[in-house]
Structure formats: C-alpha cells, structure tokens
Design an enzyme around this catalytic site. Structure first.
Site, PDB file in Angstrom:
ATOM      1  N   GLY A   1      25.798 -44.670  61.214  1.00  0.00           N
ATOM      2  CA  GLY A   1      26.685 -45.313  62.182  1.00  0.00           C
ATOM      3  C   GLY A   1      26.891 -44.445  63.404  1.00  0.00           C
ATOM      4  O   GLY A   1      25.997 -43.730  63.852  1.00  0.00           O
ATOM      5  N   SER A   2      28.116 -44.462  63.905  1.00  0.00           N
ATOM      6  CA  SER A   2      28.380 -43.819  65.189  1.00  0.00           C
ATOM      7  C   SER A   2      28.252 -42.312  65.146  1.00  0.00           C
ATOM      8  O   SER A   2      28.143 -41.673  66.196  1.00  0.00           O
ATOM      9  CB  SER A   2      29.779 -44.182  65.670  1.00  0.00           C
ATOM     10  OG  SER A   2      29.887 -45.583  65.746  1.00  0.00           O
ATOM     11  N   THR A   3      28.271 -41.699  63.950  1.00  0.00           N
ATOM     12  CA  THR A   3      28.080 -40.250  63.937  1.00  0.00           C
ATOM     13  C   THR A   3      26.687 -39.901  64.460  1.00  0.00           C
ATOM     14  O   THR A   3      26.454 -38.795  64.941  1.00  0.00           O
ATOM     15  CB  THR A   3      28.234 -39.677  62.506  1.00  0.00           C
ATOM     16  OG1 THR A   3      27.348 -40.376  61.638  1.00  0.00           O
ATOM     17  CG2 THR A   3      29.648 -39.865  62.005  1.00  0.00           C
TER      18      THR A   3
END
Lengths: 487, 460
Positions: A220-222
């Site tokens: 995801g956004s990591t």
C-alpha cells in the site's frame, strides 16, 4: 589360456577398485550430506541424546535442553514459547527442525567443525559432547512491546512486527501473530507430536507461518517511500517540486480514474512532493509512477531488496516482488503499492532502515554470537552493507519528508514527545470482500536513528472503516521504538 | 597347453608354517571381534568367549592339519582369509542378535545356527579335500554336474519343496531348514562349463567372421551360449532372482572367453545380456522397482532398505562407531544381504575396505592358481570359481553401497545362510586342491641318470 586369465585379473581388479572408490564416496565424501537428512533416524537419536545448546536472548535462554528421564536424556524446553516460536522454531523428533533450531543446528547439536576440538576433548574425557549456544540480536523489550501490542488488538489478530537496527541490520524484534507453542512438536511422545502437528497445520490461521518473512502482501502507501526515493534519485524532483494533487488521476488506456483514499484533493491542484507524502496522495504518486516508468520503480525497489532473499538466519524467507512488465495504468497502481506489488514486513522495515542509515541498507541478521559449550565466543556477527539504495542527500530529504508525515500528516499517532520520528502509513486494498491491510513503517530518532520498524495488521477483526495504518499499526510501532530508545 | 610353462623350472615352497601364522592372526580377528561386541553391547567381556574362541580354533586347526596332510603345496593365504571373514561375520551376526534380543526377548537369533553352518562348511571343506585327491577326476562328472545344476535350479520351483521368501523363489525346505540350491548350483555349473569347454573349445574358437577387428563366432557355435542365456533368463523370470541370473550368465561368458581366447564371445554375450536385462526391466515390475530405488533412492517407495543402509554407512564414517555402538538393526536384513552395511556402520570405511581387500585377495589367489595350473580343465575351474566369487562380491557389495542396482545375493562367508557358507567352503576346498596340484613339483620323469651302459648278460 593365460592371456585371457590375465585380462580377467585386470577386470576383477577394476571391479574391486570400483567398490573401494564407491565406499569411500559413500562413507566419506557423501557422509555429511546423508547425515544431515531430516529422516535419518541414527543422527536424530544421537542428537536427541546429547545436550543441545541454548538459544539466548540478552543472556536468557528462550530454548534450552533440560535433563529428562525418558528414552532420551534431554528434553527441549521453550521458556516463552509463543513470543519466540517463529524465531526459535521447533525441534521435533518426527518433523525435524525449523527456524534457528534448523539454521544453527550444527552449533546447537555440537557437530559444527568449529566445535571439533571440544568433541575430541569430550571423547578423551569420556563425557557426552555438548552443543554450543546461539545468541540472538533480539532486544527483549522491543520484542515484548511488539508482542504485547499485537496481542492488545485481540488474540486472533493476524499481523507482524519487525524492528531493525538501521546502522547494523540486526533484527531487534520479530513477532508474528497468531503464534504457536513449539513444546508439543518438541515432545518425546510420538502421538503428542503428531496431534500437535496436525492441529497446527490444519489451522486456517496458519500459526506456524512467520508473517514477518514468509508472506508477501501489497504494501500500500508505505511503498510511496520507494516511489519518492525513485523520484528524488532521478534528479528531476526535490522535496519542494510541484506534482499534480487533484482529486482524481486520469489513467491512460482506461476509462477509470485513480482517486485519493478519502476522495478529496490533496491540498490543491499542484502540491509539493513533501505535501503529497504527508497526506499520502494517490494522485501525485500515481502520476510519478506514470512519468518515472516501471523500470525506474523496479530498479529502486530492487535496490532496497525486492526480488531477493537476504536473510540467512531463518529458513523459508519469501522474496518481495515488483511486477515484471506492467502497462502504464498498472505502473501507476504499482507506484502506490497496489496491483501486483507485494512485500514482507521485513522488506518494508529494510526500506525504512535504508533511509534511516543514509541510504545504505544493511544485511539483516538474527544470530549475534555463537559460543562453544564452555562459553568461548566462536563467531560474532559482523554487520555488512547489503545495497546502496539511495544517495545520502536523497536519504536526508526522505527523512525530512517522513518526519513531516508524523508531525503533521497521516502518521501523527506515532509521535513520541521530545523526539523526531520519521514514518509512513499504508492502507492497502486487497480483494473487495476482505478488509484492507494496515501498514506502518518508521524510524526514530529521525536525526540519529536507533530503530526502524515495520508493522503489518492483516486482519484485526474490527470494522472495515476502523482499519488504517495510523489507527492500528502506528501505535504499535511507537511502543516498539520507545522500548528500544528508552533504555 | 602347447606353450611351455615358464614356471616349469621353479619349485614352489609349501609355506604351511606361514599359513598357520596367518590363521592365528585370523583367529585373533574373529575372537577379538566377538569380545569387542560383548564389551560394546553389554560392557563386559562375554563369559563364553573361551568356549567360542576354542571352537573356532578347533575348526581352524582341523582345516590346517587336513591341508598340511592331503594338500601340502596348497596356497597358504586362502584359508586364513576365509577364516577371518567368517569370524567377522559371526561376530556381527551375534551383535545383531543381541540388539534384537534387547528389544524383543523372543526374537529369532542367528549366530548359533551360523556357527553350526560354519562347522558344516568346515566338514564339507575337509570332505572335499579328503575325497577329491586330484581335481581332474571331476572332468568325468561334466554332464552329471550339469544335470545336477539344472535340477538344483529347478527345485525351488517345485510346488511342495520350493518356497518363496521376500519375493524371490530361490529356497527349498528340507525339514526345519530352508536351503538355497542356487549356491550349490554355482559350483556344479563351474565344473560343467569347464568340462564342456575343454572338449569343445577348439570348435568354438575355430571359425568365424571378422568384423570391426573382432572375431565373431559362427552361428552354429552359438548354441550353448544361447542355452545358457535362456537358463539365466529362466532364473530371472521364474525365480525373480536378478543377482543369480547375472551371476550365472557372467560366469559362463568369462569361462567361454578364457577357454577360446576370443573376445568376440564377450561382445556377443554382453549384447545378449543387455537385451535380456532390458526386456526383464520392461516386463517385471520388481526389476523396475530395483532400478528406481537405485536411481532415486530418496523418492522411491521401495528404497527403504538401501537408504537405511546408506545412512548406516555414512554414520560409520571413516573409522566406524565401534562394534556394538551403532544401530545396524535399523537396516532390514542387516544380518544377511546387508551385513556389509552393518560392517560399514560399526567398523567404518576402514573396516569395509579391509573386507573388500580380503575378498580381492581370495580372487587374486584363485586366478593365480589358474595361471600356474598345468591342465586346461584345472585352469578353467579355478578361473570360474575365482570369477564367480568376484562377481558375487561385486554385485552384493556394489548393491549395498549403491554402486549398482541392488540384487539379492549373499555376501560370501559373512551373511547368515547355510547354503552359501557350505558352497563357499567347498569352493575354497576346490581352489586349494587345484593349487596343491599346480604348485606341487613335477615328478621327475627323466628317469635315473643313464651313465652306465646296459650290461650284456651272457646266456649260455
């Protein structure tokens, strides 16, 4: 007739020489390989009757052999079974060994060449040979914080925490939940062993899986940290460069648009890169994915360790991956850690640790020291650089951007009073019918990092809208960082 | 034997003293191993070692005395080597008995029976030496032994007499004993082949076509080799015994080659053997299973025994665990077919090499006897016995150590089994008889020196 008789003598000699050579191969050259096979009962019986070395964490044993009075002389005992199960592994008569019990078996069982002198001394002293001890890099306080943090979310929560020392690569904490008790598998009662094995392997929650290294999920956004690193390294961007920040990004070749998580815009039609990371702007990073291209992203991901297996001290590591050949819209989705991007928590901890360590990713390791039975240190782990992921100036910029995320952005739940923390949240969509994965990666203190953490909550059994990196994962990361720093 | 024997002018020494000295060493090996087993398993010198050692000593001394009297020029190395192998085998069987008894007090034990069989073997040995004063007399029994071999080979197939044990139909029941007639058939076959080839070797060697630098025999001379090929195939098909089939055919081929001095026979025979083996592989699942276990021991269903044997030998390493210190009972049939694996585990590579070299010595002495023997029949018998011995050791030791696919053959002088022991003691007796004949100084045929002229007698 003497000539053919002489010929036959030579033939017979050849036959006997073949037997001698083959016996030498079997009993000398191939012997080690045969002796190390898991189904070799002789070696196992001999090992079970020997005092196996202990596995130590900060000087205290988490696995050790205690005298027993059944058919074998020693019984393997795990003092904190569930907390350390995925690190110690099990030591089973029927199912072999796992984790450190497997990878360090030579030392623990005493058959390592480095223990040769001890064995000879034992032989002449007529005492049973003993195994050496293995000391782990784990920081018990960090391990406790990680384990308790996951347990606090509920006994059934599926998740994992990995903490690294950024400057060495030493693993300070590695927890996977649900966990299991290796004592049943390490029993001497054959029916206990097989019933625990069937129970554990039949459990749909797969408690024996070390989610820290053995399962890859969309980060995801990591993953935007990797995309940002690629953008800064390309030389075309700096933290203040303006990138599109609207509510939607038109994906080429398709009818669909890429929206932001909340559906709103990211603070204007054009935002700075710092702002984009702070609010985790899908539009900006999707745009970066389109303009940088999948090759630049893959190269950057691989520089952090994607596509590779680098942990020698535990078995069964799965390599994280970046898609082979995505088209343009898939590249945009990959840039925000969706589509076919998948990473282990250890991998995301290495991304964080690499940035913390001025761009150099250190090779992760779990075994700190191995010692002989009389406590002489036989080997001490030497930290070694794994890859240079980004330049030190890019690392400095990224650190500053990550500090903004925690100070003012989505990662505020990881703030530690009196200290700068760098972090990044992630909430990855999976299939429509199951909850998203909550991620958080961070390191602290930002100016002199001592610990880098990755937290993954796969399934917490809470309502769907309560799942987010900042809500579930960041508080655990904070506890772990505090545990390391406040001592 | 048209050529002049270069050794004619050389007189062999009897060397009986050397034999006695070597025999004492062999006894030390056998009794020492027995004591080591007691110390290793029970931690104490076995109480009956004097009785046991005394019995072995009596057998050895008896053999030695008989040889000294009736075959004084016989080869001095063979008997001690055999005594050492037999003693080692007995100690290992006793050791496996003790391990089985520790687990199950009612387990079958084999060491006592084996000692009785060894005694019978020694009696056979002495009997052969006493009855057969000249090996050339055997030539009169050429076809009798051929017939005997056939009968012996067929016996296990008969309904009441024969029994199938572990998949191979090579046993017959005589009262409480089971017996492998194939072991005795081996000796009869050697005599038959030798007698037959001595008579017909000229015809077999005479004519043929030359192709690719090798003389190939004429079609009509192929008869006997085809018969032998069929007999071997019969053994393979009806008795499911891969090892004996290979042994008989290999024996015949080698003797044919030695008798005719024509390598062409080897080419023809090897081709036939390869074809037969391939057809056997296609037709019989148990042959396929053996091949599979050989090629993929760790993924085959039928490789448990060979894998356990390999583990045992690897566990033994260079110097072994020591007698009584390993786990040879983990290997199925470690007291018979797999006794070499048990030796490898407890005596190590060192012990196995010593055993292989001892076997090699027997073969070498046998072939040396064939070289110095003065008559063609004796040469062929000695070669046949030595080669059949070499082949058997190669097939069984090679099978156990995974050099070649495993076939069920006994390990001469070490495996448990009466028929094998008796047959092999008889083989040694025959070799000693031939070597005695070969090494004995030639009788002086030139007559008394004829210096004085014949006296003319005046008759009145």
């Amino acid at each position: 007739m003497n000539k053919p008789i002489r010929t036959m003598s030579i033939v017979c000699m050849a036959l006997f020489v073949a037997l001698l050579v083959n016996s030498t191969y079997l009993q000398y050259l191939q012997a080690d390989e045969l002796n190390s096979r898991n189904d070799n009962k002789r070696v196992r019986d001999a090992e079970f009757s020997r005092e196996r070395g202990a596995i130590l964490v900060a000087g205290n044993s988490v696995a050790q052999s205690k005298p027993s009075n059944d058919q074998f002389e020693f019984q393997r005992v795990y003092s904190q079974p569930e907390k350390y199960a995925h690190l110690t592994g099990y030591y089973s008569y029927t199912y072999g060994r796992n984790a450190v019990e497997l990878t360090q078996n030579d030392i623990l069982s005493g058959s390592d060449p480095r223990l040769f002198v001890n064995r000879v001394v034992d032989l002449f002293g007529n005492s049973q040979p003993k195994g050496g001890d293995v000391s782990l890099t784990i920081d018990p306080k960090a391990q406790n914080a990680a384990y308790d943090g996951l347990q606090a979310l509920g006994k059934d929560v599926k998740g994992s925490v990995v903490a690294l020392d950024p400057s060495t690569g030493a693993i300070q904490a590695m927890v996977s939940n649900p966990s299991y008790d290796p004592s049943g598998l390490s029993s001497h009662n054959l029916s206990t062993i097989s019933s625990s094995w069937e129970k554990l392997t039949g459990d749909p929650d797969r408690p024996m899986l070390n989610r820290g290294i053995q399962e890859v999920l969309p980060p995801g956004s990591t993953f935007k940290l990797v995309t940002a690193a690629a953008a800064l390294s390309s030389g075309q961007y700096d933290p203040d460069s303006l990138v599109p920040g609207g509510a939607r990004l038109d994906l080429p070749q398709t009818d669909t648009d890429l929206p932001n998580e909340s559906g709103t815009d990211c603070g204007g039609d054009k935002v700075t890169l710092t702002q984009a990371l702070m609010v985790s702007c899908n539009v900006s990073f999707g745009y970066l994915g389109l303009t940088l291209g999948d090759d630049a992203l893959r190269e950057q991901a691989e520089a952090f360790g994607f596509g590779d297996e680098y942990l020698d001290d535990l078995n069964g590591q799965v390599a994280s991956r970046f898609p082979e050949d995505p088209d343009a819209p898939q590249s945009a989705l990959s840039a925000i850690g969706q589509f076919d991007v998948a990473a282990t928590p250890l991998q995301m901890a290495m991304v964080s640790a690499g940035i913390a360590n001025g761009g150099t990713v250190m090779k992760p390791y779990l075994v700190d020291e191995v010692r002989s039975p009389d406590l002489d240190v036989l080997d001490k782990a030497e930290p070694e650089p794994y890859r240079n992921a980004v330049s030190s100036s890019v690392a400095r910029d990224l650190t500053q951007m990550m500090v903004e995320v925690v100070d003012q952005g989505t990662g505020s739940t990881a703030q530690i009073p009196g200290m700068k923390v760098a972090g990044k949240t992630g909430t990855a969509q999976s299939e429509a019918d199951r909850p998203p994965y909550a991620w958080f990666v961070s390191f602290a203190p930002a100016d002199d990092p001592e610990v880098a953490v990755a937290v993954l909550i796969e399934d917490a059994g809470v309502a769907r809208d309560a799942i987010s990196g900042s809500g579930l994962a960041a508080p655990i990361a904070k506890r772990v960082m505090e545990a390391v720093i406040n001592q | 034997m048209s050529s002049v024997n270069p050794l004619r002018g050389f007189t062999h020494r009897r060397r009986r003293g050397a034999e006695l000295f070597l025999l004492i060493l062999s006894l030390l090996v056998g009794v020492g191993a027995y004591i080591a087993v007691g110390v290793g398993v029970e931690g104490a010198v076995p109480a009956d070692f004097i009785g046991y050692g005394g019995w072995l000593a009596v057998l050895c001394v008896l053999c030695h005395v008989v040889v000294r009297v009736v075959a004084p020029y016989a080869d001095p190395v063979l008997l001690p080597v055999v005594a050492a192998l037999n003693g080692l085998g007995l100690a290992m069987i006793h050791r496996i008995d003790l391990a089985e008894l520790a687990e199950n007090p009612d387990a079958n034990t084999f060491a006592r029976d084996q000692l009785i069989w060894m005694t019978l073997g020694v009696i056979t040995f002495i009997g052969v030496l006493l009855v057969l004063r000249d090996h050339r007399r055997l030539q009169a029994f050429t076809y009798t032994s051929g017939l005997a071999a056939l009968v012996l080979l067929v016996m296990p197939l008969l309904p009441v007499l024969g029994t199938e044990i572990n998949g191979a139909r090579i046993w017959i029941n005589v009262g409480p004993f089971s017996f492998q007639p194939g072991e005795v058939a081996k000796v009869c076959l050697v005599v038959f082949f030798a007698g037959y080839l001595v008579l017909h070797r000229d015809a077999l060697a005479l004519a043929g076509r030359r192709f690719a630098g090798i003389d190939f025999p004429r079609g009509r001379d192929l008869g006997p080799i085809l018969v032998m090929w069929l007999v071997s195939l019969g053994v393979l098909v009806f008795q499911q015994d891969l090892g004996s089939s290979l042994l008989f055919f290999g024996l015949f081929l080698v003797m044919l080659y030695v008798a005719t001095e024509r390598p062409g026979w080897l080419v023809v025979g090897s081709t036939l053997f390869a074809a037969g083996a391939y057809v056997g592989y296609l037709l019989f699942p148990h042959v396929q299973a053996r091949f599979d276990a050989w090629l993929h021991p760790f993924s085959s269903d039928s490789s448990y025994q060979i894998v356990q044997g390999m583990y045992g030998q690897a566990w033994g390493g260079l110097v072994g665990r020591g007698l009584g210190q390993g786990d040879p009972t983990l290997i199925p049939f470690s007291y018979s077919d797999f006794i070499v694996a048990a030796m490898g585990e407890e005596l190590g590579l060192t012990g196995v090499m010593a055993i292989i070299v001892l076997y090699g010595l027997i073969v070498e002495r046998g072939l040396r006897t064939a070289l110095v023997c003065r008559d063609a029949f004796g040469k062929l018998v000695a070669t046949g016995l030595a080669v059949v011995f070499a082949l058997q050791v190669f097939v069984v030791v090679g099978g156990v150590t995974k050099l070649i696919p495993l076939t069920g053959l006994t390990t001469p002088f070490m495996s448990y089994g009466g028929s094998s022991l008796i047959a092999n003691w008889a083989i040694i007796a025959l070799l000693l008889r031939i070597s005695d004949q070969a090494r004995r100084p030639l009788p002086d045929l030139s007559g008394p020196a004829d210096d004085d002229a014949t006296q003319v007698v005046m008759v009145r």
